[in-house]
Design an enzyme around this catalytic site. Structure first.
Site, PDB file in Angstrom:
ATOM      1  N   LYS A   1       0.818  -1.214   0.000  1.00  0.00           N
ATOM      2  CA  LYS A   1       0.000   0.000   0.000  1.00  0.00           C
ATOM      3  C   LYS A   1       0.855   1.268   0.000  1.00  0.00           C
ATOM      4  O   LYS A   1       0.354   2.349  -0.275  1.00  0.00           O
ATOM      5  CB  LYS A   1      -0.968  -0.004   1.184  1.00  0.00           C
TER       6      LYS A   1
HETATM    7  C1  LIG Z   1      -4.586  -4.399   1.499  1.00  0.00           C
HETATM    8  C2  LIG Z   1      -3.861  -5.703   1.518  1.00  0.00           C
HETATM    9  C3  LIG Z   1      -4.219  -6.766   0.643  1.00  0.00           C
HETATM   10  C4  LIG Z   1      -5.401  -6.686  -0.290  1.00  0.00           C
HETATM   11  O1  LIG Z   1      -5.173  -5.837  -1.380  1.00  0.00           O
HETATM   12  P1  LIG Z   1      -6.389  -5.333  -2.284  1.00  0.00           P
HETATM   13  O2  LIG Z   1      -5.804  -4.333  -3.204  1.00  0.00           O
HETATM   14  O3  LIG Z   1      -7.393  -4.743  -1.339  1.00  0.00           O
HETATM   15  O4  LIG Z   1      -6.934  -6.525  -2.991  1.00  0.00           O
HETATM   16  C5  LIG Z   1      -3.458  -7.921   0.672  1.00  0.00           C
HETATM   17  N1  LIG Z   1      -2.416  -8.051   1.514  1.00  0.00           N
HETATM   18  C6  LIG Z   1      -2.053  -7.069   2.365  1.00  0.00           C
HETATM   19  C7  LIG Z   1      -0.905  -7.295   3.273  1.00  0.00           C
HETATM   20  C8  LIG Z   1      -2.758  -5.864   2.386  1.00  0.00           C
HETATM   21  O5  LIG Z   1      -2.384  -4.894   3.241  1.00  0.00           O
END
Ligand SMILES: *Cc1c(COP(=O)(O)O)cnc(C)c1O
Length: 436
Positions: free
Chosen positions: A107
């Site tokens: 993210k």
């Molecule tokens: C947010 C997150 C996901 C999911 O990602 P999306 O884009 O919402 O599908 C998977 N793994 C981790 C560690 C995350 O923080």
């Protein structure tokens, strides 16, 4: 760059408008009117470029003249200042490590790029941007660290007391500067409901320029396309030109960005959507019936999403052609017991520790490869977070092998700064007004 709403393709807005609105009034999601193809010559020569160079070309292609070239280049160099290496674990099994940013999760790509785009679009003398964000763990850390020190912005994070991991709490509460943390005596849903109420409160909106920096913001999706191209560049260097990606999925933003990269011409043979027990999409891909459900709690909690918000974007990419969609995307889902087994298996096979989300993607890739043994494409599973963020759900014998990154050790000495808050909206509002 022009964008339409998935609920109304007739009207369009500028990139700047889409960034500050996050979501159109009609509750659709913004999608680019034009998804231009990258020059095939560039794609087959990706191995000659660095990640910032690739990111610039891709962003330029998508954004057009929304940001002048020199500014875009500087912005990308500032935002994407960490690596996304592809590591070979065995023949045709590679891990794309997306946890080398400040919050140790993928993210960071979205949050760092979005914060800088927002700051860039704020014109001189404009009111400070106040970002309100509710988090169950990972999003808050990425947004906090993404906006840390970014001029003319301030972030207020609401997190549920006692319900985030130790490292996640440190990432949320030790920043100072333009970041504030509120520890709410309640659940994530309580935090989210406080934030939602703030956005509809007339007095707060008159006082502050509020934004949600939400995960459905188009400025978070764009930078997530970069690492798909960059992963392909690294495979080309290893003599591989066929690739399948297995993506741990919750809100389907990550895989949505991969599909955008594919639409721009990146030759990806197959997407594997890997989920935990929240299997709305894998079930749809099997049955053709899209049936959102309330989310269930799992040990891969960043993927506990029963109604993935980005799915409408993916459906929109394929318009009515469900058959094409079902061919390109295969779904697999796993329960918690299978997730733990996968964490152990990955460690036993490669002496490599993965977080629970990543373990699910590895298992999905392996299962796909068994069923498609004639396919010689390189299999890449995305590692979305560093395992040190989830020590409690990793079996002790594996957790003891986690190498804790320097940035985490540095957090340990820092003092926690958080204000405790009830779930009563009046308290939250009073806090905001008393701390302008
Ligand atoms: C947010 C997150 C996901 C999911 O990602 P999306 O884009 O919402 O599908 C998977 N793994 C981790 C560690 C995350 O923080």
């Amino acid at each position: 760059m022009k964008l339409y709403s998935t609920n109304n393709t007739a009207a369009s807005v500028s990139f700047k408008e889409a960034v500050f609105n996050s979501m159109p009034q009609d509750k659709g999601l913004y999608m680019p009117v034009n998804i231009p193809q990258l020059d095939p010559e560039f794609i087959s020569n990706l191995d000659k470029y660095t990640l910032p160079e690739i990111a610039f070309r891709v962003a330029k292609n998508l954004l057009g003249d929304a940001v002048p070239e020199a500014d875009l280049k500087a912005l990308i160099e500032d935002a994407i200042n960490f690596d996304a290496p592809v590591v070979e674990l065995e023949e045709d099994v590679y891990v794309l490590e997306l946890f080398h940013g400040p919050s140790l999760a993928f993210k960071d790509f979205g949050a760092r790029f979005m914060s800088r785009i927002m700051s860039y679009f704020l014109e001189a003398g404009e009111k400070q941007l106040d970002v309100l964000v509710a988090t169950s763990g990972d999003t808050g850390g990425a947004v906090a660290l993404g906006f840390l020190g970014v001029p003319n912005t301030r972030v207020t994070i609401l997190y549920p007391k006692g319900k985030v991991s130790g490292i996640q709490e440190q990432q949320l509460t030790t920043n100072g500067q333009n970041i504030r943390a509120l520890e709410v005596e309640g659940t994530f849903d309580d935090c989210q409901s406080l934030v939602k109420q703030a956005f509809t409160d007339a007095e707060l909106n008159a006082e502050f320029r509020l934004t949600s920096a939400n995960s459905i913001n188009i400025a978070r999706l764009v930078p997530q396309t970069f690492y798909y191209f960059n992963a392909y560049a690294q495979l080309l260097r290893q003599g591989k030109s066929k690739v399948v990606f297995a993506v741990p999925s919750g809100n389907f933003g990550n895989i949505g960005a991969g599909l955008l990269a594919w639409k721009m011409g990146l030759p990806i043979e197959q997407f594997i959507a890997a989920t935990n027990a929240n299997d709305t999409v894998p079930a749809f891909l099997k049955t053709g019936v899209y049936e959102p459900k309330p989310s269930v709690q799992t040990i891969s909690n960043a993927m506990d999403v029963g109604n993935p918000s980005n799915w409408v974007r993916i459906a929109d990419l394929f318009k009515e052609d469900t058959e094409a969609l079902k061919k390109l995307i295969i779904g697999y889902s796993y329960d918690d017991a299978e997730t733990v087994t996968a964490i152990e298996q990955v460690y036993d096979d490669y002496q490599y520790v993965v977080c629970p989300h990543t373990a699910i993607a590895w298992q999905a890739l392996k299962d796909w490869q068994i069923r498609n043994s004639e396919n010689d494409a390189a299999g890449v599973f995305l590692s979305t977070a560093h395992p040190c963020k989830f020590p409690d759900v990793i079996p002790a014998r594996v957790a003891s092998k986690i190498v804790v990154p320097e940035v985490v050790k540095e957090l340990e000495g820092k003092a926690k700064q958080a204000v405790e808050l009830s779930t009563d909206f009046a308290d939250f509002k009073a806090y905001l007004l008393a701390n302008k």
